[in-house]
Write a protein that holds these residues in place. Structure first.
Motif, PDB file in Angstrom:
ATOM      1  N   MET A   1       0.936  -1.163   0.190  1.00 18.56           N
ATOM      2  CA  MET A   1      -0.114   0.070   0.105  1.00 18.56           C
ATOM      3  C   MET A   1       0.942   1.505   0.022  1.00 18.56           C
ATOM      4  SD  MET A   1      -3.267  -0.300  -0.206  1.00 18.56           S
ATOM      5  CE  MET A   1      -3.878   1.549   0.618  1.00 18.56           C
ATOM      6  N   GLU A   2       1.750   1.059   0.835  1.00 15.42           N
ATOM      7  CA  GLU A   2       2.725   2.543   0.980  1.00 15.42           C
ATOM      8  C   GLU A   2       3.696   2.790  -0.066  1.00 15.42           C
ATOM      9  OE1 GLU A   2       4.359   2.215   4.862  1.00 15.42           O
ATOM     10  OE2 GLU A   2       2.495   2.799   6.002  1.00 15.42           O
ATOM     11  N   ASP A   3       3.964   1.526  -0.625  1.00 20.47           N
ATOM     12  CA  ASP A   3       5.055   1.771  -1.723  1.00 20.47           C
ATOM     13  C   ASP A   3       4.552   1.732  -3.108  1.00 20.47           C
ATOM     14  OD1 ASP A   3       7.034   1.649   0.280  1.00 20.47           O
ATOM     15  OD2 ASP A   3       7.431  -0.566  -0.407  1.00 20.47           O
ATOM     16  N   VAL A   4       3.434   1.208  -3.322  1.00 21.64           N
ATOM     17  CA  VAL A   4       2.692   1.264  -4.607  1.00 21.64           C
ATOM     18  C   VAL A   4       1.163   1.834  -4.892  1.00 21.64           C
ATOM     19  CG1 VAL A   4       2.141  -0.374  -6.486  1.00 21.64           C
ATOM     20  CG2 VAL A   4       4.058  -0.859  -5.135  1.00 21.64           C
ATOM     21  N   VAL A   5       0.367   1.186  -4.056  1.00 22.60           N
ATOM     22  CA  VAL A   5      -1.046   1.641  -4.238  1.00 22.60           C
ATOM     23  C   VAL A   5      -1.331   2.977  -3.942  1.00 22.60           C
ATOM     24  CG1 VAL A   5      -3.453   1.298  -3.293  1.00 22.60           C
ATOM     25  CG2 VAL A   5      -1.727  -0.950  -3.798  1.00 22.60           C
ATOM     26  N   ILE A   6      -1.010   3.402  -2.797  1.00 25.23           N
ATOM     27  CA  ILE A   6      -1.089   4.989  -2.177  1.00 25.23           C
ATOM     28  C   ILE A   6      -0.471   5.917  -3.507  1.00 25.23           C
ATOM     29  CG2 ILE A   6      -0.913   6.726  -0.809  1.00 25.23           C
ATOM     30  CD1 ILE A   6      -1.675   4.409   1.506  1.00 25.23           C
ATOM     31  N   PRO A   7       0.958   5.824  -3.621  1.00 24.16           N
ATOM     32  CA  PRO A   7       1.609   6.580  -4.717  1.00 24.16           C
ATOM     33  C   PRO A   7       0.798   6.513  -5.955  1.00 24.16           C
ATOM     34  CG  PRO A   7       3.228   5.491  -3.527  1.00 24.16           C
ATOM     35  CD  PRO A   7       2.047   4.921  -3.020  1.00 24.16           C
ATOM     36  N   PHE A   8       0.452   5.209  -6.545  1.00 22.69           N
ATOM     37  CA  PHE A   8      -0.159   5.151  -7.971  1.00 22.69           C
ATOM     38  C   PHE A   8      -1.398   5.913  -7.817  1.00 22.69           C
ATOM     39  CE2 PHE A   8      -3.343   2.947 -10.127  1.00 22.69           C
ATOM     40  CZ  PHE A   8      -2.841   3.389 -11.522  1.00 22.69           C
ATOM     41  N   GLN A   9      -2.428   5.652  -6.463  1.00 25.07           N
ATOM     42  CA  GLN A   9      -3.661   6.334  -6.737  1.00 25.07           C
ATOM     43  C   GLN A   9      -3.423   8.069  -6.524  1.00 25.07           C
ATOM     44  OE1 GLN A   9      -6.800   4.741  -4.426  1.00 25.07           O
ATOM     45  NE2 GLN A   9      -6.408   2.547  -5.168  1.00 25.07           N
ATOM     46  N   THR A  10      -2.689   8.516  -5.671  1.00 25.86           N
ATOM     47  CA  THR A  10      -2.476   9.815  -5.590  1.00 25.86           C
ATOM     48  C   THR A  10      -1.935  10.584  -6.879  1.00 25.86           C
ATOM     49  OG1 THR A  10      -0.366   9.556  -4.581  1.00 25.86           O
ATOM     50  CG2 THR A  10      -2.392   9.852  -3.059  1.00 25.86           C
ATOM     51  N   SER A  11      -1.084   9.840  -7.783  1.00 27.17           N
ATOM     52  CA  SER A  11      -0.526  10.240  -8.938  1.00 27.17           C
ATOM     53  C   SER A  11      -1.769  10.638  -9.718  1.00 27.17           C
ATOM     54  CB  SER A  11       0.650   9.524  -9.360  1.00 27.17           C
ATOM     55  OG  SER A  11      -0.014   8.425 -10.254  1.00 27.17           O
ATOM     56  N   LEU A  12      -2.810   9.750  -9.656  1.00 28.92           N
ATOM     57  CA  LEU A  12      -4.002  10.185 -10.518  1.00 28.92           C
ATOM     58  C   LEU A  12      -5.107  10.895  -9.865  1.00 28.92           C
ATOM     59  CD1 LEU A  12      -4.063   6.263 -11.983  1.00 28.92           C
ATOM     60  CD2 LEU A  12      -3.380   8.412 -13.012  1.00 28.92           C
ATOM     61  N   GLY A  13      -4.607  11.651  -8.896  1.00 31.51           N
ATOM     62  CA  GLY A  13      -5.395  12.677  -8.228  1.00 31.51           C
ATOM     63  C   GLY A  13      -6.375  12.335  -7.047  1.00 31.51           C
ATOM     64  N   MET A  14      -6.166  10.944  -6.638  1.00 34.19           N
ATOM     65  CA  MET A  14      -6.939  10.490  -5.426  1.00 34.19           C
ATOM     66  C   MET A  14      -6.421  11.223  -3.983  1.00 34.19           C
ATOM     67  SD  MET A  14      -9.703   8.147  -5.150  1.00 34.19           S
ATOM     68  CE  MET A  14      -9.459   6.779  -6.359  1.00 34.19           C
TER      69      MET A  14
ATOM     70  N   LYS B   1      -4.982  -2.842 -13.738  1.00 36.05           N
ATOM     71  CA  LYS B   1      -5.524  -4.017 -14.132  1.00 36.05           C
ATOM     72  C   LYS B   1      -4.812  -5.180 -14.450  1.00 36.05           C
ATOM     73  CE  LYS B   1      -8.519  -1.915 -17.518  1.00 36.05           C
ATOM     74  NZ  LYS B   1      -9.482  -1.821 -18.657  1.00 36.05           N
ATOM     75  N   ASN B   2      -3.638  -4.664 -14.900  1.00 36.26           N
ATOM     76  CA  ASN B   2      -2.642  -5.879 -15.261  1.00 36.26           C
ATOM     77  C   ASN B   2      -1.480  -6.018 -14.095  1.00 36.26           C
ATOM     78  OD1 ASN B   2      -3.535  -6.253 -17.855  1.00 36.26           O
ATOM     79  ND2 ASN B   2      -2.682  -4.205 -18.548  1.00 36.26           N
ATOM     80  N   GLU B   3      -1.173  -5.290 -13.229  1.00 39.68           N
ATOM     81  CA  GLU B   3      -0.196  -5.218 -12.508  1.00 39.68           C
ATOM     82  C   GLU B   3      -0.619  -4.987 -10.836  1.00 39.68           C
ATOM     83  OE1 GLU B   3       3.506  -2.324 -10.692  1.00 39.68           O
ATOM     84  OE2 GLU B   3       2.917  -2.235 -12.896  1.00 39.68           O
ATOM     85  N   ILE B   4      -1.125  -4.029 -10.478  1.00 37.01           N
ATOM     86  CA  ILE B   4      -1.462  -3.585  -8.949  1.00 37.01           C
ATOM     87  C   ILE B   4      -2.698  -4.255  -8.671  1.00 37.01           C
ATOM     88  CG2 ILE B   4      -2.023  -1.999  -7.598  1.00 37.01           C
ATOM     89  CD1 ILE B   4      -0.581   0.014  -9.356  1.00 37.01           C
ATOM     90  N   GLY B   5      -3.761  -4.342  -9.392  1.00 38.87           N
ATOM     91  CA  GLY B   5      -5.010  -5.203  -9.073  1.00 38.87           C
ATOM     92  C   GLY B   5      -4.750  -6.566  -8.617  1.00 38.87           C
ATOM     93  N   PRO B   6      -4.138  -7.266  -9.354  1.00 40.03           N
ATOM     94  CA  PRO B   6      -3.981  -8.720  -8.991  1.00 40.03           C
ATOM     95  C   PRO B   6      -2.871  -9.116  -8.004  1.00 40.03           C
ATOM     96  CG  PRO B   6      -3.487  -8.623 -11.397  1.00 40.03           C
ATOM     97  CD  PRO B   6      -3.613  -6.895 -11.004  1.00 40.03           C
ATOM     98  N   VAL B   7      -2.067  -8.107  -7.403  1.00 39.76           N
ATOM     99  CA  VAL B   7      -1.204  -8.354  -6.360  1.00 39.76           C
ATOM    100  C   VAL B   7      -2.318  -8.069  -5.125  1.00 39.76           C
ATOM    101  CG1 VAL B   7       0.625  -7.358  -4.812  1.00 39.76           C
ATOM    102  CG2 VAL B   7       0.883  -7.695  -7.224  1.00 39.76           C
ATOM    103  N   VAL B   8      -3.034  -6.983  -5.188  1.00 36.61           N
ATOM    104  CA  VAL B   8      -3.780  -6.461  -4.095  1.00 36.61           C
ATOM    105  C   VAL B   8      -4.944  -7.564  -4.021  1.00 36.61           C
ATOM    106  CG1 VAL B   8      -5.923  -5.014  -3.894  1.00 36.61           C
ATOM    107  CG2 VAL B   8      -3.954  -4.196  -4.925  1.00 36.61           C
ATOM    108  N   HIS B   9      -5.379  -8.253  -4.862  1.00 33.33           N
ATOM    109  CA  HIS B   9      -6.361  -9.538  -4.695  1.00 33.33           C
ATOM    110  C   HIS B   9      -5.729 -10.613  -4.108  1.00 33.33           C
ATOM    111  CE1 HIS B   9      -9.730  -7.418  -6.157  1.00 33.33           C
ATOM    112  NE2 HIS B   9      -9.286  -7.055  -7.491  1.00 33.33           N
ATOM    113  N   SER B  10      -4.436 -10.892  -4.367  1.00 30.29           N
ATOM    114  CA  SER B  10      -3.528 -11.765  -3.759  1.00 30.29           C
ATOM    115  C   SER B  10      -3.252 -11.712  -2.411  1.00 30.29           C
ATOM    116  CB  SER B  10      -2.371 -12.230  -4.432  1.00 30.29           C
ATOM    117  OG  SER B  10      -1.359 -11.208  -4.185  1.00 30.29           O
ATOM    118  N   LEU B  11      -3.303 -10.392  -1.657  1.00 34.85           N
ATOM    119  CA  LEU B  11      -2.887 -10.091  -0.403  1.00 34.85           C
ATOM    120  C   LEU B  11      -3.979  -9.899   0.546  1.00 34.85           C
ATOM    121  CD1 LEU B  11       0.021  -7.263  -1.104  1.00 34.85           C
ATOM    122  CD2 LEU B  11       0.229  -9.783  -0.163  1.00 34.85           C
ATOM    123  N   LEU B  12      -5.244  -9.693   0.170  1.00 31.75           N
ATOM    124  CA  LEU B  12      -6.476  -9.638   0.746  1.00 31.75           C
ATOM    125  C   LEU B  12      -7.497 -10.512   0.803  1.00 31.75           C
ATOM    126  CD1 LEU B  12      -7.231  -5.796  -0.300  1.00 31.75           C
ATOM    127  CD2 LEU B  12      -5.973  -6.480   1.818  1.00 31.75           C
TER     128      LEU B  12
END
Length: 106
Positions: A22-35, A76-87
């Motif tokens: 989350m801290e290294d990938v998900v949050i930076p990715f989402q905030t880079s798109l304006g979240m 869809k191709n990178e982050i989502g599959p990892v998220v679904h494998s960890l949760l």
């Protein structure tokens, strides 16, 4: 304005890995798109629990940001599959909340 409180359950014993992702990938990715990610927490009462909060100006902004993030090829191709494998997706709970008039978050 409203907030999303998102409660997740990591796969047993994988919360530390989830928080790093989350801290290294998900949050930076989402905030880079304006979240607007306003907070990130580990659950003090549940060893695999995690909570985070996102803020939206209105429904139009929410829809646009959700589309920008979740329809993005990287998600869809990178982050989502990892998220679904960890949760444990079936344990996820998303609550939309509005600040009260006395809230400093208004």
């Amino acid at each position: 304005m409203y907030y999303e409180i998102r409660r997740y359950q990591a796969q047993p014993g994988r919360r530390a890995e989830w928080v790093r992702y989350m801290e290294d990938v998900v949050i930076p990715f989402q905030t880079s798109l304006g979240m607007d990610v306003t907070a990130s927490f580990v659950d003090a009462q549940g060893e695999d629990g995690y909570v985070w909060i996102r803020r939206f100006e209105d429904e139009t902004q929410s829809e646009a940001l959700h589309a920008a993030v979740y329809q993005h090829d990287r998600w869809k191709n990178e982050i989502g599959p990892v998220v679904h494998s960890l949760l444990l997706p079936e344990k996820s709970v998303v609550t939309r909340v509005l600040p009260t008039s006395a809230s400093p978050l208004r």
